[in-house]
Design a protein around this motif. Structure first.
Motif, PDB file in Angstrom:
ATOM      1  N   PHE A  21       0.822  -1.214   0.000  1.00 48.64           N
ATOM      2  CA  PHE A  21       0.000   0.000   0.000  1.00 48.64           C
ATOM      3  C   PHE A  21       0.859   1.269   0.000  1.00 48.64           C
ATOM      4  CE2 PHE A  21      -2.225  -3.394   2.358  1.00 48.64           C
ATOM      5  CZ  PHE A  21      -3.269  -3.620   1.480  1.00 48.64           C
ATOM      6  N   LEU A  22       1.819   1.290  -0.924  1.00 49.04           N
ATOM      7  CA  LEU A  22       2.741   2.421  -1.020  1.00 49.04           C
ATOM      8  C   LEU A  22       2.609   3.172  -2.342  1.00 49.04           C
ATOM      9  CD1 LEU A  22       5.882   0.578   0.379  1.00 49.04           C
ATOM     10  CD2 LEU A  22       4.653   2.409   1.543  1.00 49.04           C
ATOM     11  N   GLU A  23       1.617   2.820  -3.150  1.00 50.16           N
ATOM     12  CA  GLU A  23       1.512   3.449  -4.473  1.00 50.16           C
ATOM     13  C   GLU A  23       1.365   4.958  -4.380  1.00 50.16           C
ATOM     14  OE1 GLU A  23      -0.629   0.862  -7.694  1.00 50.16           O
ATOM     15  OE2 GLU A  23      -1.655   0.541  -5.768  1.00 50.16           O
ATOM     16  N   GLU A  24       0.527   5.436  -3.458  1.00 53.39           N
ATOM     17  CA  GLU A  24       0.313   6.881  -3.329  1.00 53.39           C
ATOM     18  C   GLU A  24       1.501   7.569  -2.671  1.00 53.39           C
ATOM     19  OE1 GLU A  24      -3.340   7.625  -1.338  1.00 53.39           O
ATOM     20  OE2 GLU A  24      -4.586   6.678  -2.884  1.00 53.39           O
ATOM     21  N   LEU A  25       2.406   6.775  -2.084  1.00 47.66           N
ATOM     22  CA  LEU A  25       3.586   7.327  -1.408  1.00 47.66           C
ATOM     23  C   LEU A  25       4.853   7.106  -2.219  1.00 47.66           C
ATOM     24  CD1 LEU A  25       2.824   5.840   2.136  1.00 47.66           C
ATOM     25  CD2 LEU A  25       2.288   8.155   1.346  1.00 47.66           C
ATOM     26  N   ALA A  26       4.711   6.610  -3.424  1.00 52.71           N
ATOM     27  CA  ALA A  26       5.884   6.187  -4.203  1.00 52.71           C
ATOM     28  C   ALA A  26       6.901   7.299  -4.386  1.00 52.71           C
ATOM     29  CB  ALA A  26       5.435   5.653  -5.560  1.00 52.71           C
ATOM     30  N   ASP A  27       6.443   8.542  -4.544  1.00 51.85           N
ATOM     31  CA  ASP A  27       7.349   9.663  -4.793  1.00 51.85           C
ATOM     32  C   ASP A  27       7.567  10.539  -3.565  1.00 51.85           C
ATOM     33  OD1 ASP A  27       7.691   8.939  -7.521  1.00 51.85           O
ATOM     34  OD2 ASP A  27       5.711   9.784  -7.944  1.00 51.85           O
ATOM     35  N   GLN A  28       7.112  10.070  -2.411  1.00 50.72           N
ATOM     36  CA  GLN A  28       7.294  10.820  -1.170  1.00 50.72           C
ATOM     37  C   GLN A  28       8.603  10.398  -0.511  1.00 50.72           C
ATOM     38  OE1 GLN A  28       3.892  10.857   1.439  1.00 50.72           O
ATOM     39  NE2 GLN A  28       5.151  11.176   3.279  1.00 50.72           N
ATOM     40  N   ARG A  29       9.320  11.389   0.050  1.00 44.05           N
ATOM     41  CA  ARG A  29      10.566  11.082   0.750  1.00 44.05           C
ATOM     42  C   ARG A  29      10.286  10.226   1.976  1.00 44.05           C
ATOM     43  NH1 ARG A  29      14.434  16.474   0.790  1.00 44.05           N
ATOM     44  NH2 ARG A  29      14.681  16.673  -1.482  1.00 44.05           N
ATOM     45  N   ALA A  30      11.120   9.228   2.167  1.00 36.69           N
ATOM     46  CA  ALA A  30      10.910   8.295   3.265  1.00 36.69           C
ATOM     47  C   ALA A  30      10.954   8.986   4.620  1.00 36.69           C
ATOM     48  CB  ALA A  30      11.954   7.186   3.216  1.00 36.69           C
ATOM     49  N   GLY A  31      11.783  10.010   4.758  1.00 34.68           N
ATOM     50  CA  GLY A  31      11.926  10.702   6.033  1.00 34.68           C
ATOM     51  C   GLY A  31      10.679  11.429   6.478  1.00 34.68           C
ATOM     52  N   THR A  32       9.743  11.693   5.563  1.00 36.95           N
ATOM     53  CA  THR A  32       8.508  12.406   5.908  1.00 36.95           C
ATOM     54  C   THR A  32       7.351  11.455   6.196  1.00 36.95           C
ATOM     55  OG1 THR A  32       7.748  12.583   3.613  1.00 36.95           O
ATOM     56  CG2 THR A  32       9.246  14.303   4.423  1.00 36.95           C
ATOM     57  N   MET A  33       7.595  10.164   6.127  1.00 28.47           N
ATOM     58  CA  MET A  33       6.520   9.187   6.319  1.00 28.47           C
ATOM     59  C   MET A  33       6.259   8.950   7.801  1.00 28.47           C
ATOM     60  SD  MET A  33       7.417   6.298   3.453  1.00 28.47           S
ATOM     61  CE  MET A  33       7.356   6.673   1.693  1.00 28.47           C
ATOM     62  N   SER A  34       5.062   8.442   8.098  1.00 28.48           N
ATOM     63  CA  SER A  34       4.724   8.044   9.465  1.00 28.48           C
ATOM     64  C   SER A  34       5.448   6.752   9.821  1.00 28.48           C
ATOM     65  CB  SER A  34       3.219   7.835   9.599  1.00 28.48           C
ATOM     66  OG  SER A  34       2.812   6.694   8.853  1.00 28.48           O
ATOM     67  N   GLY A  35       5.378   6.367  11.099  1.00 34.20           N
ATOM     68  CA  GLY A  35       6.034   5.135  11.531  1.00 34.20           C
ATOM     69  C   GLY A  35       5.505   3.911  10.814  1.00 34.20           C
ATOM     70  N   GLY A  36       4.180   3.825  10.662  1.00 35.56           N
ATOM     71  CA  GLY A  36       3.592   2.682   9.973  1.00 35.56           C
ATOM     72  C   GLY A  36       3.966   2.632   8.499  1.00 35.56           C
ATOM     73  N   GLN A  37       4.035   3.802   7.848  1.00 40.52           N
ATOM     74  CA  GLN A  37       4.415   3.855   6.436  1.00 40.52           C
ATOM     75  C   GLN A  37       5.870   3.450   6.246  1.00 40.52           C
ATOM     76  OE1 GLN A  37       3.380   7.946   5.744  1.00 40.52           O
ATOM     77  NE2 GLN A  37       1.242   7.469   5.213  1.00 40.52           N
TER      78      GLN A  37
END
Length: 316
Positions: free
Chosen positions: A126-142
């Motif tokens: 379930f990372l398709e919508e996050l594919a281009d987001q920097r990992a450092g800005t993600m939540s703990g679960g993401q």
């Protein structure tokens, strides 16, 4: 090593100077199972995993993982395993897709498979919508889902997870475990260390390790059934006084208050444990109902590791 075992060890031992971190552990872990390592900090869980991965040489004993002798065949084994650490270890400044592309390089995935594998990982976790987001800005679960996607990108036969859910919310933990069962159903063997009893109960099998020794081994139901203690439920009028009295008894391993009830572990070889407790409380003027009850996994952990407060036990 039998074909149906993903891991088999005999007398696996690791010493650091005069200190023995792992002392003669024997394991047989079937393929396609989720197997838990449960134990206090410093008990030897991570050292055992590092030996099984071929990252650390045993001082004595032998181990075979996925048919490979470790550490002798560690290089061949590493192509078949995935490893996910407790802390997030991917690149914070890279996007999810860029991190997966980097891991594809690390795993030397052929270019003919790379794009499809990355897309499958983005969809499965379930990372398709996050594919281009920097990992450092993600939540703990993401971040957790991204780390699992990276660890399984090369479709390993075995996955090592070191306390993977220590910093995420309950819903993310549930979702994460759903993904683990999907992997196991597809044939992946998973070895996971955890301090969480509800997670340990989810495992097909588990080992409880304390001071480098294997204290219990089997399915959660088996180790709860075979607990080396008498488990009592006590309903006293004065829980605090009853608890203080029981903690002073040499035959009491542990006492825990749950609401107005007490949950106590007694040495298994004590004679007439229920009557002894009843007589003790009656003598001190504490009215109470005492009955035997079933053990839970926390009881097994306390009885196996000596992590209780009563009866001379101490934390590791």
């Amino acid at each position: 090593m039998a074909a149906d075992y993903a891991i088999e060890t005999h007398g696996l031992t690791r010493r650091f100077g005069k200190f023995t971190a792992v002392a003669g552990i024997d394991l047989k872990i079937p393929r396609g199972q989720i197997y838990g390592f449960l134990g206090p900090n410093g008990s030897g869980k991570s050292t055992t995993i590092r030996m099984l991965c071929g990252l650390l040489d045993p001082s004595d004993g032998e181990a075979r993982v996925l048919g490979h002798s470790v550490p002798k065949e560690a290089e061949a084994l590493r192509r078949k395993i995935g490893y996910m650490t407790q802390s997030f270890s991917l690149y914070a400044d890279l996007s999810a897709r860029e991190n997966l592309d980097f891991m594809a390089d690390v795993f030397t995935l052929p270019f003919s498979r790379r794009k499809a594998r990355i897309q499958t990982a983005l969809e499965r976790y379930f990372l398709e919508e996050l594919a281009d987001q920097r990992a450092g800005t993600m939540s703990g679960g993401q971040k957790q889902r991204l780390a699992l996607a990276a660890a399984t990108l090369h479709e390993p036969e075995m996955l090592f997870l070191d306390e993977p859910t220590s910093a995420v919310d309950p819903q993310s933990r549930r979702d994460f475990w759903d993904r683990l069962f999907d992997l196991a159903a597809d044939g992946t063997t998973i070895l996971v260390t955890t301090h969480l009893m509800d997670e340990a109960e989810r495992c097909h099998g588990l080992a409880i390790i304390s001071r480098g020794k294997l204290m219990a081994d089997g399915s959660p139901a088996d180790v709860m059934r075979d607990i080396d203690a008498l488990v009592l439920e006590i309903d006293p009028e004065d829980p605090r006084k009853a608890s203080d009295l029981l903690r002073k008894q040499s035959y009491v391993k542990s006492v825990t208050q749950i609401g107005n009830h007490l949950h106590a572990l007694l040495d298994k070889d004590v004679r007439d444990g229920i009557r002894q407790v009843q007589a003790l409380l009656k003598k001190e003027g504490v009215k109470a109902e005492v009955k035997e009850t079933h053990a839970d996994l926390e009881d097994v952990f306390v009885a196996s590791t000596g992590s209780g407060e009563a009866g001379g036990a101490h934390a590791d």
